[in-house]
Scaffold this motif. Structure first.
Motif, PDB file in Angstrom:
ATOM      1  N   VAL A  86       0.848  -1.198   0.000  1.00 37.39           N
ATOM      2  CA  VAL A  86       0.000   0.000   0.000  1.00 37.39           C
ATOM      3  C   VAL A  86       0.884   1.248   0.000  1.00 37.39           C
ATOM      4  N   LEU A  87       1.858   1.277   0.906  1.00 41.01           N
ATOM      5  CA  LEU A  87       2.777   2.414   0.942  1.00 41.01           C
ATOM      6  C   LEU A  87       3.586   2.516  -0.338  1.00 41.01           C
ATOM      7  N   ARG A  88       4.009   1.361  -0.861  1.00 41.76           N
ATOM      8  CA  ARG A  88       4.793   1.371  -2.094  1.00 41.76           C
ATOM      9  C   ARG A  88       3.981   1.961  -3.240  1.00 41.76           C
ATOM     10  N   GLY A  89       2.697   1.669  -3.275  1.00 46.91           N
ATOM     11  CA  GLY A  89       1.848   2.230  -4.322  1.00 46.91           C
ATOM     12  C   GLY A  89       1.802   3.739  -4.256  1.00 46.91           C
ATOM     13  N   PHE A  90       1.668   4.272  -3.042  1.00 46.03           N
ATOM     14  CA  PHE A  90       1.661   5.731  -2.902  1.00 46.03           C
ATOM     15  C   PHE A  90       3.033   6.317  -3.261  1.00 46.03           C
ATOM     16  N   ARG A  91       4.096   5.611  -2.880  1.00 35.97           N
ATOM     17  CA  ARG A  91       5.437   6.098  -3.235  1.00 35.97           C
ATOM     18  C   ARG A  91       5.608   6.168  -4.753  1.00 35.97           C
ATOM     19  N   LEU A  92       5.194   5.108  -5.450  1.00 39.01           N
ATOM     20  CA  LEU A  92       5.311   5.108  -6.904  1.00 39.01           C
ATOM     21  C   LEU A  92       4.483   6.235  -7.523  1.00 39.01           C
ATOM     22  N   ALA A  93       3.285   6.445  -6.970  1.00 34.83           N
ATOM     23  CA  ALA A  93       2.435   7.522  -7.491  1.00 34.83           C
ATOM     24  C   ALA A  93       3.112   8.880  -7.317  1.00 34.83           C
ATOM     25  N   ALA A  94       3.785   9.071  -6.179  1.00 37.68           N
ATOM     26  CA  ALA A  94       4.456  10.344  -5.922  1.00 37.68           C
ATOM     27  C   ALA A  94       5.679  10.519  -6.821  1.00 37.68           C
ATOM     28  N   ILE A  95       6.492   9.471  -6.953  1.00 38.34           N
ATOM     29  CA  ILE A  95       7.718   9.573  -7.737  1.00 38.34           C
ATOM     30  C   ILE A  95       7.417   9.727  -9.224  1.00 38.34           C
ATOM     31  N   LEU A  96       6.512   8.882  -9.734  1.00 41.99           N
ATOM     32  CA  LEU A  96       6.215   8.901 -11.163  1.00 41.99           C
ATOM     33  C   LEU A  96       5.175   9.951 -11.531  1.00 41.99           C
ATOM     34  N   GLU A  97       4.544  10.531 -10.516  1.00 44.25           N
ATOM     35  CA  GLU A  97       3.426  11.468 -10.711  1.00 44.25           C
ATOM     36  C   GLU A  97       2.309  10.787 -11.504  1.00 44.25           C
ATOM     37  N   PHE A  98       2.010   9.559 -11.097  1.00 45.55           N
ATOM     38  CA  PHE A  98       0.912   8.778 -11.659  1.00 45.55           C
ATOM     39  C   PHE A  98      -0.299   8.913 -10.761  1.00 45.55           C
ATOM     40  N   ARG A  99      -1.463   8.551 -11.303  1.00 47.62           N
ATOM     41  CA  ARG A  99      -2.666   8.469 -10.475  1.00 47.62           C
ATOM     42  C   ARG A  99      -2.909   7.015 -10.093  1.00 47.62           C
ATOM     43  N   ILE A 100      -3.537   6.829  -8.960  1.00 45.39           N
ATOM     44  CA  ILE A 100      -3.880   5.485  -8.499  1.00 45.39           C
ATOM     45  C   ILE A 100      -5.320   5.209  -8.915  1.00 45.39           C
ATOM     46  N   SER A 101      -5.557   4.066  -9.531  1.00 44.48           N
ATOM     47  CA  SER A 101      -6.903   3.762 -10.023  1.00 44.48           C
ATOM     48  C   SER A 101      -7.884   3.689  -8.858  1.00 44.48           C
ATOM     49  N   PRO A 102      -9.145   4.053  -9.071  1.00 43.75           N
ATOM     50  CA  PRO A 102     -10.140   4.038  -7.986  1.00 43.75           C
ATOM     51  C   PRO A 102     -10.289   2.670  -7.321  1.00 43.75           C
ATOM     52  N   ASP A 103     -10.278   1.582  -8.094  1.00 51.04           N
ATOM     53  CA  ASP A 103     -10.435   0.271  -7.484  1.00 51.04           C
ATOM     54  C   ASP A 103      -9.218  -0.095  -6.640  1.00 51.04           C
ATOM     55  N   THR A 104      -8.044   0.414  -7.024  1.00 54.03           N
ATOM     56  CA  THR A 104      -6.842   0.160  -6.224  1.00 54.03           C
ATOM     57  C   THR A 104      -6.893   0.940  -4.918  1.00 54.03           C
ATOM     58  N   LEU A 105      -7.390   2.187  -4.960  1.00 54.76           N
ATOM     59  CA  LEU A 105      -7.552   2.959  -3.722  1.00 54.76           C
ATOM     60  C   LEU A 105      -8.521   2.268  -2.772  1.00 54.76           C
ATOM     61  N   GLU A 106      -9.579   1.711  -3.314  1.00 53.08           N
ATOM     62  CA  GLU A 106     -10.531   0.973  -2.471  1.00 53.08           C
ATOM     63  C   GLU A 106      -9.860  -0.250  -1.857  1.00 53.08           C
ATOM     64  N   ALA A 107      -9.057  -0.948  -2.649  1.00 52.91           N
ATOM     65  CA  ALA A 107      -8.341  -2.112  -2.122  1.00 52.91           C
ATOM     66  C   ALA A 107      -7.341  -1.692  -1.049  1.00 52.91           C
ATOM     67  N   PHE A 108      -6.694  -0.548  -1.237  1.00 54.80           N
ATOM     68  CA  PHE A 108      -5.780  -0.028  -0.218  1.00 54.80           C
ATOM     69  C   PHE A 108      -6.520   0.178   1.097  1.00 54.80           C
ATOM     70  N   SER A 109      -7.725   0.726   1.032  1.00 62.23           N
ATOM     71  CA  SER A 109      -8.501   0.990   2.251  1.00 62.23           C
ATOM     72  C   SER A 109      -8.783  -0.291   3.017  1.00 62.23           C
ATOM     73  N   ARG A 110      -8.968  -1.381   2.303  1.00 66.14           N
ATOM     74  CA  ARG A 110      -9.262  -2.658   2.961  1.00 66.14           C
ATOM     75  C   ARG A 110      -7.997  -3.340   3.480  1.00 66.14           C
ATOM     76  N   ALA A 111      -6.863  -3.074   2.851  1.00 68.54           N
ATOM     77  CA  ALA A 111      -5.630  -3.777   3.222  1.00 68.54           C
ATOM     78  C   ALA A 111      -4.760  -3.009   4.199  1.00 68.54           C
ATOM     79  N   VAL A 112      -5.014  -1.709   4.363  1.00 65.43           N
ATOM     80  CA  VAL A 112      -4.070  -0.864   5.079  1.00 65.43           C
ATOM     81  C   VAL A 112      -3.934  -1.227   6.554  1.00 65.43           C
ATOM     82  N   SER A 113      -4.973  -1.776   7.156  1.00 64.66           N
ATOM     83  CA  SER A 113      -4.876  -2.127   8.585  1.00 64.66           C
ATOM     84  C   SER A 113      -3.803  -3.170   8.835  1.00 64.66           C
ATOM     85  N   GLY A 114      -3.439  -3.934   7.796  1.00 62.81           N
ATOM     86  CA  GLY A 114      -2.408  -4.947   7.950  1.00 62.81           C
ATOM     87  C   GLY A 114      -1.032  -4.372   8.194  1.00 62.81           C
ATOM     88  N   LEU A 115      -0.871  -3.061   8.007  1.00 64.51           N
ATOM     89  CA  LEU A 115       0.424  -2.450   8.316  1.00 64.51           C
ATOM     90  C   LEU A 115       0.776  -2.608   9.782  1.00 64.51           C
TER      91      LEU A 115
END
Length: 483
Positions: free
Chosen positions: A168-197
């Motif tokens: 999840v963190l790596r996805g945000f890092r890649l988005a910041a470095i590459l200046e990419f957007r994160i797809s909506p379904d991936t953001l939703e998946a992040f919300s469900r997986a983030v508690s595992g941190l």
């Protein structure tokens, strides 16, 4: 896009394959079943500079050990992904030249790619160049090249995120470095997986978070991180700042102010010449080649976390007060840095910035405090630059009508430090303790106080010779005897 045009192409992949050939040249290691994978392929397709050389195969450990012996390279076990043992080989001649060798997950390369994090990282290239094709043949089962062209971060599988929530963190890092957007379904998946941190090691989280904050536009993803719950997991100290109203100097609540201050810090560290035109090179030298930009941003994320604990009310105006919040925030920062397993040096650095972030503002308001300002700069040494950057960012995120930002004054101070004060601080003291004893001083606290006063006068440029320093010392000694 950062550092590249980010347009997919094939020539970078051929260059990547050539780097691998350079590593195995002179060994009898077979390359059948060896694949270039992950970020190295992604960056090669984007034609971005790539330090990493990532390969995977069955029997990675034996291959890596044999390659290390053949190249006289250091063999270092790594924890890049808990599901795939990985070994880093570092050239003893050039520590910047290294290759990561990972165990292939599953029966073949397709099974391996199915267990990776994002489509743009789920591509592979055979180490063996195809005889029938003049270009590189890219294995791309999840359309990673299309996502690169569209500037999208899209997860391969939600289960993969649950298997290693650090992704999840790596996805945000890649988005910041590459200046990419994160797809909506991936953001939703992040919300469900983030508690595992919560079950991920602090070392891995801290390392990934600092890499994220090191991106030139890290602030652009912080709001999305907060929306999916990542900020609450990483820095729960921030939660009490949500909706916390502040005094008239602020137009935002404490949490929104915190995020905006990171944005301003990013503007400053990215383009120091715009904020410190007379000492831009010195500021760049202080920042470049270090993790200080990331640490300054982390310090600003934590600079006001003590406000909820110190909030009071001014009995005269009824407005909120936060007396001493900087000291409380610095203490809480140390706990947060320890949880993220930052080094002792990094913990000291960010807690120093948090503890001192109001000091430049107080000193600019003190019209008679030049000696106090100079003494403060001597105490901070080069880190006065980090504190001034943080203080400027903090004040730029206050209400637009506030005049206390004083960016011109802070810029002038830092220029004076580099051009005048730092050279002066490095001068040999005009007097020593032995000199004071020769003048008739007695050992004790008075001796230390007189030495400090003489040094402050020397720092301020009021003394330029030993005779002048002795004259001041005699005066101070006389005053001590009168007391």
């Amino acid at each position: 896009m950062e550092g590249c045009e980010n347009r997919p192409g094939g020539s970078g992949v051929e260059e990547l394959r050539g780097r691998l050939y350079g590593w195995v040249q002179g060994t009898d290691l077979p390359l059948a079943g060896v694949y270039l994978v992950g970020g190295s392929v992604r960056d090669a397709v984007l034609k971005r500079p790539c330090a990493d050389l990532d390969i995977c195969l069955r029997g990675a450990e034996a291959f890596a050990k044999k390659l290390a012996r053949g190249r006289d390279a250091a063999f270092v076990p790594m924890e890049k992904d808990p599901s795939a043992p990985c070994y880093r080989l570092v050239s003893r001649k050039d520590p910047e030249d290294y290759v990561d060798v990972a165990e292939m997950r599953g029966e073949d390369i397709f099974a391996d790619l199915a267990r990776r994090d994002f489509a743009i990282n789920a591509m592979a290239v055979s180490a063996l160049a195809p005889e029938t094709s003049p270009g590189a043949e890219i294995v791309d089962p999840y359309n990673g090249r299309a996502d690169l062209a569209a500037g999208v971060i899209r997860h391969v599988s939600e289960q993969n995120l649950f298997d290693d929530p650090l992704r999840v963190l790596r996805g945000f890092r890649l988005a910041a470095i590459l200046e990419f957007r994160i797809s909506p379904d991936t953001l939703e998946a992040f919300s469900r997986a983030v508690s595992g941190l919560d079950r991920t090691s602090g070392e891995r989280i801290g390392r990934e978070f600092l890499l994220l904050l090191a991106a030139r536009r890290a602030h652009a993803v912080l709001g999305q991180m907060d929306a999916c719950g990542a900020m609450s997991v990483l820095l729960p100290e921030l939660d009490p700042l949500r909706g916390l109203t502040q005094n008239l100097y602020h137009h935002l609540d404490a949490f929104a102010h915190t995020l905006e201050s990171v944005q301003h810090a990013e503007e400053i560290v990215n383009e120091p010449g715009e904020f410190f035109p007379e000492c831009a090179e010195e500021v760049r030298s202080y920042l470049e080649g270090t993790n200080r930009p990331a640490l300054i941003k982390l310090a600003l994320l934590l600079h006001d976390v003590g406000k909820a604990r110190t909030r009071g009310t001014n009995p005269r105006t009824g407005l909120p007060t936060f007396h001493g919040h900087e000291a409380v925030s610095a203490q809480m920062t140390r706990y947060a840095a320890a949880r993220l397993r930052l080094s002792n040096r990094d913990r000291d650095y960010i807690s120093k910035i948090v503890d001192q972030h109001l000091r430049p503002l107080f000193l600019t308001a003190d019209q008679t405090g030049e000696k106090r300002r100079i003494a403060w700069m001597r105490k901070m040494e080069d880190d006065c630059a980090g504190v001034i950057i943080a203080s400027m960012a903090d004040n730029l995120s206050k209400a637009p009508s506030v005049e206390e930002c004083r960016p011109a004054a802070l810029s002038s101070w830092l220029c004076e430090y580099y051009k005048v004060l730092r050279p002066r601080f490095r001068e040999i003291p005009l007097l020593t303790g032995r000199d004071l004893l020769d003048l008739g001083a007695s050992p004790g606290p008075d001796l230390g106080r007189i030495l400090s006063e003489v040094k402050r006068a020397q720092d301020a440029g009021e003394l330029s010779s030993r005779e002048a320093a002795k004259a001041l010392a005699r005066k101070l000694l006389h005053e001590c005897k009168l007391d």
